[in-house]
Design a protein around this motif. Structure first.
Motif, PDB file in Angstrom:
ATOM      1  N   GLU A   1       0.836  -1.197   0.000  1.00 40.20           N
ATOM      2  CA  GLU A   1       0.000   0.000   0.000  1.00 40.20           C
ATOM      3  C   GLU A   1       0.875   1.253   0.000  1.00 40.20           C
ATOM      4  OE1 GLU A   1      -3.644   1.431   2.554  1.00 40.20           O
ATOM      5  OE2 GLU A   1      -3.048  -0.597   3.136  1.00 40.20           O
TER       6      GLU A   1
ATOM      7  N   GLU B   1       0.201   4.238   0.824  1.00 52.98           N
ATOM      8  CA  GLU B   1       0.007   5.063   2.021  1.00 52.98           C
ATOM      9  C   GLU B   1       0.804   4.535   3.206  1.00 52.98           C
ATOM     10  OE1 GLU B   1      -4.190   5.224   2.534  1.00 52.98           O
ATOM     11  OE2 GLU B   1      -4.315   7.063   1.358  1.00 52.98           O
ATOM     12  N   LEU B   2       0.971   3.224   3.226  1.00 59.32           N
ATOM     13  CA  LEU B   2       1.751   2.627   4.308  1.00 59.32           C
ATOM     14  C   LEU B   2       3.215   3.062   4.194  1.00 59.32           C
ATOM     15  CD1 LEU B   2       1.609   0.789   6.680  1.00 59.32           C
ATOM     16  CD2 LEU B   2       1.764  -1.178   5.169  1.00 59.32           C
TER      17      LEU B   2
ATOM     18  N   GLN C   1       4.238   5.784   2.644  1.00 62.88           N
ATOM     19  CA  GLN C   1       4.275   7.224   2.927  1.00 62.88           C
ATOM     20  C   GLN C   1       4.287   7.454   4.434  1.00 62.88           C
ATOM     21  OE1 GLN C   1       0.897   9.327   1.338  1.00 62.88           O
ATOM     22  NE2 GLN C   1       1.725  11.314   1.929  1.00 62.88           N
ATOM     23  N   LEU C   2       3.463   6.650   5.128  1.00 58.33           N
ATOM     24  CA  LEU C   2       3.393   6.766   6.590  1.00 58.33           C
ATOM     25  C   LEU C   2       4.747   6.479   7.221  1.00 58.33           C
ATOM     26  CD1 LEU C   2       1.625   6.932   9.213  1.00 58.33           C
ATOM     27  CD2 LEU C   2       1.459   4.452   9.049  1.00 58.33           C
ATOM     28  N   LEU C   3       5.371   5.377   6.800  1.00 56.81           N
ATOM     29  CA  LEU C   3       6.660   5.002   7.377  1.00 56.81           C
ATOM     30  C   LEU C   3       7.725   6.040   7.048  1.00 56.81           C
ATOM     31  CD1 LEU C   3       6.509   1.183   6.704  1.00 56.81           C
ATOM     32  CD2 LEU C   3       6.818   2.245   8.930  1.00 56.81           C
ATOM     33  N   ALA C   4       7.680   6.560   5.807  1.00 54.34           N
ATOM     34  CA  ALA C   4       8.645   7.592   5.431  1.00 54.34           C
ATOM     35  C   ALA C   4       8.454   8.826   6.302  1.00 54.34           C
ATOM     36  CB  ALA C   4       8.486   7.948   3.950  1.00 54.34           C
ATOM     37  N   SER C   5       7.194   9.181   6.579  1.00 54.38           N
ATOM     38  CA  SER C   5       6.929  10.359   7.412  1.00 54.38           C
ATOM     39  C   SER C   5       7.428  10.145   8.835  1.00 54.38           C
ATOM     40  CB  SER C   5       5.438  10.672   7.429  1.00 54.38           C
ATOM     41  OG  SER C   5       4.754   9.864   8.366  1.00 54.38           O
ATOM     42  N   MET C   6       7.506   8.879   9.263  1.00 54.85           N
ATOM     43  CA  MET C   6       8.035   8.579  10.592  1.00 54.85           C
ATOM     44  C   MET C   6       9.557   8.606  10.607  1.00 54.85           C
ATOM     45  SD  MET C   6       5.603   5.382  11.597  1.00 54.85           S
ATOM     46  CE  MET C   6       3.930   5.592  12.218  1.00 54.85           C
ATOM     47  N   GLY C   7      10.157   8.761   9.414  1.00 57.46           N
ATOM     48  CA  GLY C   7      11.606   8.826   9.326  1.00 57.46           C
ATOM     49  C   GLY C   7      12.270   7.482   9.096  1.00 57.46           C
ATOM     50  N   ALA C   8      11.507   6.476   8.642  1.00 59.52           N
ATOM     51  CA  ALA C   8      12.095   5.158   8.406  1.00 59.52           C
ATOM     52  C   ALA C   8      12.931   5.177   7.133  1.00 59.52           C
ATOM     53  CB  ALA C   8      10.999   4.100   8.290  1.00 59.52           C
TER      54      ALA C   8
ATOM     55  N   LEU D   1       9.604  -3.597   7.164  1.00 62.76           N
ATOM     56  CA  LEU D   1       8.348  -3.475   7.896  1.00 62.76           C
ATOM     57  C   LEU D   1       7.112  -3.566   7.009  1.00 62.76           C
ATOM     58  CD1 LEU D   1       9.224  -0.588  10.399  1.00 62.76           C
ATOM     59  CD2 LEU D   1       8.849  -2.988  10.970  1.00 62.76           C
ATOM     60  N   ALA D   2       7.245  -3.138   5.737  1.00 61.22           N
ATOM     61  CA  ALA D   2       6.038  -3.047   4.900  1.00 61.22           C
ATOM     62  C   ALA D   2       6.103  -3.904   3.639  1.00 61.22           C
ATOM     63  CB  ALA D   2       5.770  -1.592   4.525  1.00 61.22           C
TER      64      ALA D   2
ATOM     65  N   THR E   1       5.944  16.513   5.401  1.00 60.38           N
ATOM     66  CA  THR E   1       6.567  15.288   5.919  1.00 60.38           C
ATOM     67  C   THR E   1       7.925  15.035   5.282  1.00 60.38           C
ATOM     68  OG1 THR E   1       5.356  13.973   4.287  1.00 60.38           O
ATOM     69  CG2 THR E   1       4.398  14.151   6.484  1.00 60.38           C
TER      70      THR E   1
ATOM     71  N   ARG F   1      11.749  16.408  12.011  1.00 60.93           N
ATOM     72  CA  ARG F   1      10.489  15.654  11.886  1.00 60.93           C
ATOM     73  C   ARG F   1       9.496  15.961  13.005  1.00 60.93           C
ATOM     74  NH1 ARG F   1      10.499  12.436   7.894  1.00 60.93           N
ATOM     75  NH2 ARG F   1      12.465  11.832   6.934  1.00 60.93           N
TER      76      ARG F   1
ATOM     77  N   PHE G   1       1.975  11.933  11.271  1.00 67.85           N
ATOM     78  CA  PHE G   1       1.125  11.970  10.089  1.00 67.85           C
ATOM     79  C   PHE G   1       0.114  10.834  10.111  1.00 67.85           C
ATOM     80  CE2 PHE G   1       0.912  10.281   5.605  1.00 67.85           C
ATOM     81  CZ  PHE G   1       0.033  11.236   5.117  1.00 67.85           C
TER      82      PHE G   1
ATOM     83  N   ALA H   1      -4.321   2.732   6.809  1.00 68.77           N
ATOM     84  CA  ALA H   1      -2.950   2.241   6.611  1.00 68.77           C
ATOM     85  C   ALA H   1      -2.465   1.399   7.788  1.00 68.77           C
ATOM     86  CB  ALA H   1      -1.978   3.383   6.310  1.00 68.77           C
TER      87      ALA H   1
ATOM     88  N   TRP I   1      -1.085  -7.548   8.955  1.00 64.53           N
ATOM     89  CA  TRP I   1      -0.396  -8.673   9.577  1.00 64.53           C
ATOM     90  C   TRP I   1       0.004  -8.399  11.020  1.00 64.53           C
ATOM     91  CZ3 TRP I   1       1.330  -5.925   5.348  1.00 64.53           C
ATOM     92  CH2 TRP I   1       2.355  -5.020   5.590  1.00 64.53           C
TER      93      TRP I   1
ATOM     94  N   VAL J   1       9.775   2.677  14.935  1.00 58.70           N
ATOM     95  CA  VAL J   1      10.633   3.316  13.933  1.00 58.70           C
ATOM     96  C   VAL J   1      11.598   4.299  14.607  1.00 58.70           C
ATOM     97  CG1 VAL J   1      10.644   4.890  11.950  1.00 58.70           C
ATOM     98  CG2 VAL J   1       9.010   3.010  12.038  1.00 58.70           C
TER      99      VAL J   1
END
Lengths: 272, 265
Positions: free
Chosen positions: A160, A162-163, A165-172, A180-181, B52, B74, B78, B84, B88, B101
């Motif tokens: 996905e 968005e998943l 994008q979410l992880l990137a926004s968390m700084g991953a 993770l995804a 972001t 940061r 978000f 999302a 699993w 993270v």
């Protein structure tokens, strides 16, 4: 107490629905075998041309030791080759996921490798690598490697957006996003590929043995044919079918164990 | 007025030749709930991608607590469209994702999240998979995953867009109550006028692409909103007014509205 009772009750209902689901297939196979048996009995065809199913079973039992003895090398070649193929496909799928340019360069080569007819390749591989385990492993890997690579690659891309994008926004960082995804997202695709490839793998091993081997179901079939024993050819076919089905079953079981969340939905009613 | 938490100064962005954002200036004060309202495809999500760090501005500057965004480390949590959630992972492990993270250990992360489950209406569902939850519960889990990161500011990207109307109305009331209690600094992107009026202290209305701020509206209604006849009528009037702005294609009116500024008070 009442909970476990209702659970066992639900289990019984599930069993019944499974049996009802399988019934048409069982009936179809059963009647085919019966027709074959009847034809072999009443047409007077020689058992060296078309043996009756009952004869195949009887001979399979009679020669059980030889069959077992020849099944083991096939199983070994299948599993070793398939394991090798899985490891290679996984490693390359990861590399290709991080270097898209490599994907564009390599995939056409792999597609060509899939167009090679097995009948032509098998004897050549035996010619180059001898009668040992190696050519079998290589052929099994050849037929299963690309399907697994494609399944994994497709699986990563099914993540996905968005998943991610979410992880990137968390700084991953990207390797963490992969771990993770992308990797978990690929699991359904991986197992779909696994179920198909495991059946290819058995066919690949038998083909390799057919082209030359000391032992194995493939060479056993060839020898039985040359000795005018179609009953033993079919007995070996029966064993290879049973082998394929067991491996298929193992793949399905592995999928269920690895992905428990697919069996639990809001209608499943396990929520407290 | 205190120093703004977030300040966008004449920000512009183009995808290749296609200008998406033009001259966007806005501010968000600490503890303020600000909504960005605009038609579909007006670049609302691009704005969040800029914040972001997925993309960087072509022109203009973004500052957080007075520092350029690249040096602010940061500051945003978000929440994407839809939930999302990872199918699993159990709900508990989904809500700890942001902490994980950040490098916080699993046990410690769980200890931080667990006490919040009751407040988010998720108590007893820690060990369930997302597929076992209703749409509203999944959205609450996604919000829990967002706020537990303990960032200075929340970015909510159409969080209730995928819910049915009834669930959405319930979630809006719930979010308003939660916000009143916690006073998060938040920016909400939406194209639901009612949602924006219901939740916001201030609304920026964007034009169709390339997006510009065509109106800034202070919503001065008492909270909780929409529970009594008086605020309902006032909210409805503001909604109708905003809808007029959004549906009127006439650019002259747009400039006119912008120069008149705030609608309420």
């Amino acid at each position: 107490m009442s909970l476990s009772q209702s659970q066992s009750g639900r289990l019984a209902v599930q069993m019944m629905s499974h049996i009802r689901h399988a019934l048409p297939a069982v009936l179809a196979v059963g009647s085919l075998v019966l027709i074959w048996e009847g034809y072999a009995w009443f047409s007077g065809v020689s058992p060296t041309t078309l043996p009756a199913p009952s004869r195949v079973l009887a001979q399979a039992f009679e020669y059980r030791e030889a069959l077992f003895d020849n099944t083991l090398p096939t199983l070994r070649a299948t599993l070793t080759g398939f394991a090798l193929s899985l490891v290679a496909a996984f490693l390359l799928s990861v590399i290709v996921d991080f270097v898209p340019l490599l994907k564009r360069a390599l995939f056409p080569v792999f597609i060509i490798s899939q167009t090679l007819p097995l009948v032509a390749i098998a004897p050549l591989v035996v010619l180059w690598f001898g009668f040992g385990l190696l050519p079998k492993i290589l052929l099994v890997a050849l037929v299963t490697f690309f399907p697994m690579l494609v399944a994994l690659s497709k699986g990563y891309d099914a993540t996905e957006p968005e998943l991610q994008q979410l992880l990137a926004s968390m700084g991953a960082p990207s390797w963490k996003i992969f771990w993770l995804a992308r990797l978990p997202s690929s699991l359904p695709f991986f197992f779909a590929g696994l179920r198909i490839s495991i059946t290819y793998a058995v066919v690949g091993a038998i083909f390799a043995e057919y082209a030359g081997a000391a032992k194995g179901l493939g060479i056993y079939m060839l020898n039985a044919k040359n000795n005018f024993r179609p009953d033993l050819v079919l007995a070996a076919v029966l064993v290879s079918a049973a082998l394929t089905l067991s491996l298929f079953g193992a793949a399905v079981l592995a999928e269920r164990l690895t992905m428990p969340w697919t069996r639990r939905t809001s209608t499943g009613g396990n929520s407290r | 007025m205190s120093a703004p938490r977030l300040k966008l100064d004449q920000v512009g962005y183009s995808y290749g030749d296609l200008p998406v954002l033009e001259n966007i200036s806005m501010t968000v004060q600490p503890g303020e709930f600000v909504s960005i309202l605009g038609p579909s495809g007006s670049g609302k999500s691009t704005l969040f991608r800029l914040l972001t760090g997925a993309i960087t501005t072509d022109t203009g500057a973004i500052a957080f607590d007075g520092k350029p965004l690249s040096e602010a480390g940061r500051p945003f949590a978000f929440m994407p469209q839809r939930d999302a959630l990872m199918p699993w992972r159990r709900i508990l492990d989904n809500t700890t994702l942001g902490l994980e993270v950040q490098g916080i250990g699993r046990k410690q992360a769980r200890e931080r999240v667990s006490p919040l489950f009751a407040e988010f209406g998720l108590a007893g569902f820690e060990e369930n998979y997302p597929a076992e939850l209703s749409g509203g519960m999944r959205q609450r889990a996604a919000l829990l995953r967002t706020v537990v990161q303990d960032k200075p500011m929340l970015l909510l990207d159409e969080p209730f867009g995928a819910l049915d109307a009834l669930t959405r109305a319930g979630m809006q009331r719930w979010l308003e109550a939660m916000w009143e209690k916690h006073r998060w600094t938040a920016m909400l992107v939406t194209h639901d006028v009612r949602e924006a009026v219901h939740l916001s202290d201030r609304i920026y209305v964007l034009s169709p692409r390339p997006a510009r701020v065509i109106r800034e509206i202070e919503i001065d209604l008492p909270r909780p909103r929409g529970r009594d006849a008086a605020t309902r009528a006032l909210a409805a009037a503001i909604e109708a007014d905003i809808l007029e702005t959004l549906l009127r294609p006439d650019p002259d009116h747009v400039d006119d509205a912008a120069s008149h500024g705030s609608a309420s008070s």
